[in-house]
Motif scaffolding. Sequence first.
Motif, PDB file in Angstrom:
ATOM      1  N   GLN A  59       8.694 -15.753   5.491  1.00 36.97           N
ATOM      2  CA  GLN A  59       7.817 -15.840   4.326  1.00 36.97           C
ATOM      3  C   GLN A  59       7.831 -14.539   3.527  1.00 36.97           C
ATOM      4  OE1 GLN A  59       6.357 -18.505   3.118  1.00 36.97           O
ATOM      5  NE2 GLN A  59       5.624 -17.304   1.371  1.00 36.97           N
ATOM      6  N   LEU A  60       7.830 -13.406   4.208  1.00 35.51           N
ATOM      7  CA  LEU A  60       7.889 -12.118   3.523  1.00 35.51           C
ATOM      8  C   LEU A  60       9.193 -11.957   2.749  1.00 35.51           C
ATOM      9  CD1 LEU A  60       6.382  -9.917   6.357  1.00 35.51           C
ATOM     10  CD2 LEU A  60       5.381 -10.217   4.088  1.00 35.51           C
ATOM     11  N   ALA A  61      10.288 -12.472   3.324  1.00 35.56           N
ATOM     12  CA  ALA A  61      11.576 -12.432   2.625  1.00 35.56           C
ATOM     13  C   ALA A  61      11.538 -13.314   1.376  1.00 35.56           C
ATOM     14  CB  ALA A  61      12.699 -12.863   3.560  1.00 35.56           C
ATOM     15  N   ARG A  62      10.917 -14.479   1.473  1.00 36.21           N
ATOM     16  CA  ARG A  62      10.793 -15.373   0.314  1.00 36.21           C
ATOM     17  C   ARG A  62       9.978 -14.728  -0.805  1.00 36.21           C
ATOM     18  NH1 ARG A  62       9.374 -20.847   3.759  1.00 36.21           N
ATOM     19  NH2 ARG A  62      11.533 -21.441   4.277  1.00 36.21           N
ATOM     20  N   GLU A  63       8.992 -13.915  -0.424  1.00 40.77           N
ATOM     21  CA  GLU A  63       8.161 -13.234  -1.413  1.00 40.77           C
ATOM     22  C   GLU A  63       8.856 -12.017  -2.008  1.00 40.77           C
ATOM     23  OE1 GLU A  63       4.435 -12.336   0.440  1.00 40.77           O
ATOM     24  OE2 GLU A  63       4.055 -14.413   1.004  1.00 40.77           O
ATOM     25  N   GLY A  64      10.039 -11.680  -1.504  1.00 40.66           N
ATOM     26  CA  GLY A  64      10.787 -10.550  -2.030  1.00 40.66           C
ATOM     27  C   GLY A  64      10.345  -9.206  -1.498  1.00 40.66           C
ATOM     28  N   LEU A  65       9.529  -9.196  -0.432  1.00 39.56           N
ATOM     29  CA  LEU A  65       9.021  -7.932   0.092  1.00 39.56           C
ATOM     30  C   LEU A  65       9.947  -7.292   1.116  1.00 39.56           C
ATOM     31  CD1 LEU A  65       5.242  -8.831   0.488  1.00 39.56           C
ATOM     32  CD2 LEU A  65       6.331  -7.525  -1.331  1.00 39.56           C
ATOM     33  N   ILE A  66      10.750  -8.078   1.801  1.00 42.36           N
ATOM     34  CA  ILE A  66      11.694  -7.537   2.772  1.00 42.36           C
ATOM     35  C   ILE A  66      13.071  -8.156   2.544  1.00 42.36           C
ATOM     36  CG2 ILE A  66       9.902  -7.114   4.508  1.00 42.36           C
ATOM     37  CD1 ILE A  66      10.882  -9.601   5.998  1.00 42.36           C
ATOM     38  N   THR A  67      14.081  -7.445   3.023  1.00 40.48           N
ATOM     39  CA  THR A  67      15.456  -7.929   2.966  1.00 40.48           C
ATOM     40  C   THR A  67      15.977  -8.031   4.386  1.00 40.48           C
ATOM     41  OG1 THR A  67      15.829  -6.860   0.824  1.00 40.48           O
ATOM     42  CG2 THR A  67      17.784  -7.478   2.084  1.00 40.48           C
ATOM     43  N   ARG A  68      16.483  -9.209   4.754  1.00 40.32           N
ATOM     44  CA  ARG A  68      16.949  -9.432   6.126  1.00 40.32           C
ATOM     45  C   ARG A  68      18.474  -9.461   6.133  1.00 40.32           C
ATOM     46  NH1 ARG A  68      14.092 -13.919   9.351  1.00 40.32           N
ATOM     47  NH2 ARG A  68      14.087 -12.297  10.929  1.00 40.32           N
ATOM     48  N   ARG A  69      19.067  -8.594   6.938  1.00 37.43           N
ATOM     49  CA  ARG A  69      20.527  -8.529   7.059  1.00 37.43           C
ATOM     50  C   ARG A  69      20.897  -8.732   8.519  1.00 37.43           C
ATOM     51  NH1 ARG A  69      19.473  -3.834   3.767  1.00 37.43           N
ATOM     52  NH2 ARG A  69      19.986  -4.227   1.576  1.00 37.43           N
ATOM     53  N   ARG A  70      21.922  -9.528   8.731  1.00 37.53           N
ATOM     54  CA  ARG A  70      22.277  -9.908  10.102  1.00 37.53           C
ATOM     55  C   ARG A  70      22.634  -8.703  10.957  1.00 37.53           C
ATOM     56  NH1 ARG A  70      23.463 -14.724  12.194  1.00 37.53           N
ATOM     57  NH2 ARG A  70      23.517 -15.651  10.118  1.00 37.53           N
ATOM     58  N   ARG A  71      23.399  -7.762  10.417  1.00 40.22           N
ATOM     59  CA  ARG A  71      23.888  -6.659  11.241  1.00 40.22           C
ATOM     60  C   ARG A  71      22.997  -5.423  11.174  1.00 40.22           C
ATOM     61  NH1 ARG A  71      30.499  -6.629  10.324  1.00 40.22           N
ATOM     62  NH2 ARG A  71      30.876  -8.742  11.157  1.00 40.22           N
TER      63      ARG A  71
ATOM     64  N   GLY B 102       0.792  -1.221   0.000  1.00 38.53           N
ATOM     65  CA  GLY B 102       0.000   0.000   0.000  1.00 38.53           C
ATOM     66  C   GLY B 102       0.824   1.270   0.000  1.00 38.53           C
ATOM     67  N   GLY B 103       2.159   1.147   0.135  1.00 38.94           N
ATOM     68  CA  GLY B 103       3.023   2.319   0.107  1.00 38.94           C
ATOM     69  C   GLY B 103       3.224   2.979   1.448  1.00 38.94           C
ATOM     70  N   THR B 104       2.581   2.454   2.516  1.00 36.86           N
ATOM     71  CA  THR B 104       2.784   3.037   3.844  1.00 36.86           C
ATOM     72  C   THR B 104       4.226   2.851   4.301  1.00 36.86           C
ATOM     73  OG1 THR B 104       0.480   2.570   4.401  1.00 36.86           O
ATOM     74  CG2 THR B 104       1.969   3.028   6.236  1.00 36.86           C
ATOM     75  N   TRP B 105       4.787   1.685   3.973  1.00 32.96           N
ATOM     76  CA  TRP B 105       6.201   1.417   4.236  1.00 32.96           C
ATOM     77  C   TRP B 105       6.922   1.339   2.889  1.00 32.96           C
ATOM     78  CZ3 TRP B 105       6.474  -3.080   8.398  1.00 32.96           C
ATOM     79  CH2 TRP B 105       5.910  -2.628   9.597  1.00 32.96           C
ATOM     80  N   PRO B 106       7.513   2.426   2.405  1.00 34.74           N
ATOM     81  CA  PRO B 106       8.213   2.387   1.114  1.00 34.74           C
ATOM     82  C   PRO B 106       9.534   1.621   1.217  1.00 34.74           C
ATOM     83  CG  PRO B 106       8.448   4.537   2.148  1.00 34.74           C
ATOM     84  CD  PRO B 106       7.470   3.764   3.000  1.00 34.74           C
ATOM     85  N   PRO B 107      10.157   1.302   0.071  1.00 30.76           N
ATOM     86  CA  PRO B 107      11.440   0.604   0.089  1.00 30.76           C
ATOM     87  C   PRO B 107      12.460   1.306   0.982  1.00 30.76           C
ATOM     88  CG  PRO B 107      10.578   0.649  -2.125  1.00 30.76           C
ATOM     89  CD  PRO B 107       9.655   1.495  -1.301  1.00 30.76           C
ATOM     90  N   GLY B 108      13.201   0.511   1.747  1.00 33.88           N
ATOM     91  CA  GLY B 108      14.211   1.050   2.659  1.00 33.88           C
ATOM     92  C   GLY B 108      13.708   1.281   4.066  1.00 33.88           C
ATOM     93  N   THR B 109      12.386   1.191   4.276  1.00 35.64           N
ATOM     94  CA  THR B 109      11.830   1.400   5.618  1.00 35.64           C
ATOM     95  C   THR B 109      12.270   0.269   6.547  1.00 35.64           C
ATOM     96  OG1 THR B 109       9.877   2.510   4.739  1.00 35.64           O
ATOM     97  CG2 THR B 109       9.701   1.586   6.955  1.00 35.64           C
ATOM     98  N   PRO B 110      12.816   0.582   7.723  1.00 38.03           N
ATOM     99  CA  PRO B 110      13.164  -0.478   8.678  1.00 38.03           C
ATOM    100  C   PRO B 110      11.912  -1.199   9.170  1.00 38.03           C
ATOM    101  CG  PRO B 110      14.275   1.589   9.241  1.00 38.03           C
ATOM    102  CD  PRO B 110      13.227   1.918   8.205  1.00 38.03           C
ATOM    103  N   VAL B 111      11.960  -2.510   9.180  1.00 38.68           N
ATOM    104  CA  VAL B 111      10.866  -3.325   9.717  1.00 38.68           C
ATOM    105  C   VAL B 111      11.131  -3.524  11.210  1.00 38.68           C
ATOM    106  CG1 VAL B 111       9.726  -5.575   9.610  1.00 38.68           C
ATOM    107  CG2 VAL B 111      10.517  -4.465   7.506  1.00 38.68           C
ATOM    108  N   PRO B 112      10.135  -3.367  12.061  1.00 38.14           N
ATOM    109  CA  PRO B 112      10.370  -3.556  13.499  1.00 38.14           C
ATOM    110  C   PRO B 112      11.022  -4.906  13.773  1.00 38.14           C
ATOM    111  CG  PRO B 112       8.194  -2.633  13.144  1.00 38.14           C
ATOM    112  CD  PRO B 112       8.730  -2.968  11.793  1.00 38.14           C
ATOM    113  N   PRO B 113      11.970  -4.961  14.716  1.00 37.69           N
ATOM    114  CA  PRO B 113      12.650  -6.228  15.020  1.00 37.69           C
ATOM    115  C   PRO B 113      11.694  -7.255  15.624  1.00 37.69           C
ATOM    116  CG  PRO B 113      13.269  -4.522  16.596  1.00 37.69           C
ATOM    117  CD  PRO B 113      12.486  -3.845  15.525  1.00 37.69           C
ATOM    118  N   GLU B 114      12.117  -8.506  15.581  1.00 38.64           N
ATOM    119  CA  GLU B 114      11.262  -9.602  16.030  1.00 38.64           C
ATOM    120  C   GLU B 114      10.782  -9.403  17.467  1.00 38.64           C
ATOM    121  OE1 GLU B 114      12.964 -13.425  15.436  1.00 38.64           O
ATOM    122  OE2 GLU B 114      13.162 -13.217  13.262  1.00 38.64           O
ATOM    123  N   HIS B 115      11.708  -9.012  18.351  1.00 42.16           N
ATOM    124  CA  HIS B 115      11.314  -8.899  19.766  1.00 42.16           C
ATOM    125  C   HIS B 115      10.255  -7.819  19.956  1.00 42.16           C
ATOM    126  CE1 HIS B 115      13.496  -5.127  20.611  1.00 42.16           C
ATOM    127  NE2 HIS B 115      14.428  -5.599  19.801  1.00 42.16           N
TER     128      HIS B 115
END
Length: 249
Positions: free
Chosen positions: A63-75, A31-44
């Motif tokens: 699942q969201l990462a598999r769909e290509g909607l988010i990018t998960r980086r360790r650091r 919906g564009g509320t979270w545009p590309p580059g927006t930090p996703v709240p951490p799991e905790h």
Amino acid sequence: MAHDRLDAVKLDGAGPVYDQIRRAIRDLILGGTWPPGTPVPPEHALMERLGASRMTVHRALVQLAREGLITRRRRSGTVVASPPTTHAMLDILSIPAEVERLGQRYTFEVLARHDGRPTPELALRFGLKRGARIAHLVTLHRADDQPHVLEERVIHLATVPAAADQDFTETPPGDWLLQHSLWSQAEHAISAVPAEPDDAALLDIAPGEACLLIERRTWNHEAPVTAVRLLYPGNRHRFVGRFGPYGAV
């Protein structure tokens, strides 16, 4: 801002909790509320906000990462993924970048806009359902003050609701969509057509003069994103693509 992002994640109560979390975050992205580059709240933080287990939240993000909607980086954490923006002949084009590659000055003007249900004529031209909620825009792009391409576009507001609040005075509709929406499939066609009198006047060419018409539709999975007709004066443009036996090079 981080607290606002957490508050925006609302579950609908339908189905497994992990899928509710996945859909809630997916809808914020599409919906564009979270545009590309927006930090996703951490799991905790999601666990605490939603009262869900770590495994449940983790499963939704995987699942969201598999769909290509988010990018998960360790650091650096998880962010909303950027859509692909290459500019080969049959890829999604950025018209400002196209003009700038020619060494010319880019300007644009939104000539007309209407939000709501499509007219019968518009529905037929773009293959729309009569009940669809769309933004219909006509935009003239210029290169060194000369008409470059006439764009007619519909944006599906059910898929990209944030477009309803954009006036497109700073960024043309196509580039705004590249920055604020995701697509997974595209349909692309090129044909030669004579210029209709109204279009010819806007493009500063003679009625009936040959034009290149590029028609494109994009979807995010099954949801339609946008459909566009790009009309180029035929005597001013040539599209070139280089490719090998395994695709573009």
